[in-house]
Write a protein that holds these residues in place. Structure first.
Motif, short mmCIF file in Angstrom:
data_model
loop_
_atom_site.label_atom_id
_atom_site.label_comp_id
_atom_site.label_asym_id
_atom_site.label_seq_id
_atom_site.Cartn_x
_atom_site.Cartn_y
_atom_site.Cartn_z
N VAL A 179 -3.41 -1.41 -8.32
CA VAL A 179 -4.37 -0.99 -7.28
C VAL A 179 -3.65 -0.10 -6.28
O VAL A 179 -2.43 -0.24 -6.07
CB VAL A 179 -5.01 -2.19 -6.56
N ASP A 180 -4.39 0.80 -5.65
CA ASP A 180 -3.76 1.63 -4.62
C ASP A 180 -3.77 0.96 -3.26
O ASP A 180 -2.93 1.25 -2.41
CB ASP A 180 -4.37 3.03 -4.55
N LYS A 181 -4.68 0.03 -3.03
CA LYS A 181 -4.76 -0.74 -1.78
C LYS A 181 -4.94 -2.21 -2.12
O LYS A 181 -5.78 -2.57 -2.95
CB LYS A 181 -5.95 -0.29 -0.92
N LEU A 182 -4.18 -3.09 -1.45
CA LEU A 182 -4.30 -4.53 -1.72
C LEU A 182 -5.56 -5.14 -1.15
O LEU A 182 -6.01 -6.18 -1.61
CB LEU A 182 -3.10 -5.28 -1.13
N GLY A 183 -6.12 -4.53 -0.12
CA GLY A 183 -7.34 -5.07 0.46
C GLY A 183 -7.10 -6.18 1.46
O GLY A 183 -8.01 -6.96 1.75
N VAL A 184 -5.87 -6.30 1.97
CA VAL A 184 -5.56 -7.26 3.03
C VAL A 184 -5.02 -6.49 4.22
O VAL A 184 -4.52 -5.38 4.08
CB VAL A 184 -4.53 -8.34 2.57
N GLY A 185 -5.12 -7.07 5.38
CA GLY A 185 -4.66 -6.42 6.59
C GLY A 185 -3.24 -6.78 6.95
O GLY A 185 -2.63 -7.68 6.37
N ASP B 34 0.82 -1.22 0.00
CA ASP B 34 0.00 0.00 0.00
C ASP B 34 0.85 1.27 0.00
O ASP B 34 0.47 2.30 0.56
CB ASP B 34 -1.00 0.01 1.16
N ASN C 259 -2.04 -8.41 -8.79
CA ASN C 259 -2.16 -7.00 -9.17
C ASN C 259 -0.87 -6.39 -9.71
O ASN C 259 -0.79 -5.17 -9.90
CB ASN C 259 -2.63 -6.19 -7.95
N ASN D 189 -2.00 -11.61 -3.37
CA ASN D 189 -2.64 -10.37 -3.79
C ASN D 189 -1.69 -9.46 -4.55
O ASN D 189 -2.10 -8.78 -5.49
CB ASN D 189 -3.26 -9.67 -2.58
#
Length: 176
Positions: free
Chosen positions: A142-148, A83, A163, A159
């Motif tokens: 993507v600007d955010k991977l969507g994982v924590g 990110d 991407n 991820n």
């Protein structure tokens, strides 16, 4: 035969140019970037990195460091950072080293490395042949991977790979 490098089994993508004032491709990793535990007395500082040549559509970056030679069956993840904003073109020495993470852009996220910490963990190979340390920069669509940040390196890597628009790396080695 050495273990395959982490990028050798990934889909082919264009290359980023990745450079460092601290590490050189094919050279020994400086003690500044070696772990400071497990019998090691290094500085445990993440190296300075800079990159260029990202393709159009790049919306973010991830930076990883992997040792494919670790005797684990799956290598050893030393650094999993994601990110990073699209306008990031590098990281200063120590940016991945806590607790303050000076030099990391706002919004950057560390996932757990294989030491179990959310930061850069330096080289700490067992005695024997030198290990390779693959510092990879991934240009992402993507600007955010969507994982924590609690995600495993494998989940983050999945991820990242899904991407990735381009990637480049610098490979250093270290042994005791």
């Amino acid at each position: 035969m050495p273990a395959p490098l982490p990028h050798e089994h990934l889909p082919s993508v264009p290359a980023l140019v990745v450079e460092s004032d601290d590490i050189q491709d094919g050279e020994r990793l400086n003690d500044l970037h070696v772990f400071n535990d497990w019998g090691m007395t290094g500085g445990n500082l993440s190296p300075q990195l800079r990159w260029s040549g990202a393709p159009e559509g790049t919306r973010g970056y991830a930076v990883t460091c992997h040792d494919p030679d670790a005797p684990t069956g799956s290598g050893f993840w030393h650094w999993v950072l994601f990110d990073l904003p699209a306008d990031t073109a590098g990281l200063p020495r120590g940016a991945g080293t806590g607790p303050d993470f000076k030099g990391l852009p706002a919004g950057a996220v560390h996932a757990r490395n294989d030491y179990g910490t959310k930061d850069y963990g330096g080289a700490a190979p067992p005695p024997g042949d030198p290990h390779r340390y693959v510092f990879t920069v991934h240009a992402l669509g993507v600007d955010k991977l969507g994982v924590g940040s609690d995600a495993s390196p494998a989940v983050v890597g999945f991820n990242i790979t899904a991407n990735t628009l381009a990637r480049g790396h610098v490979i250093a080695h270290f042994g005791v």
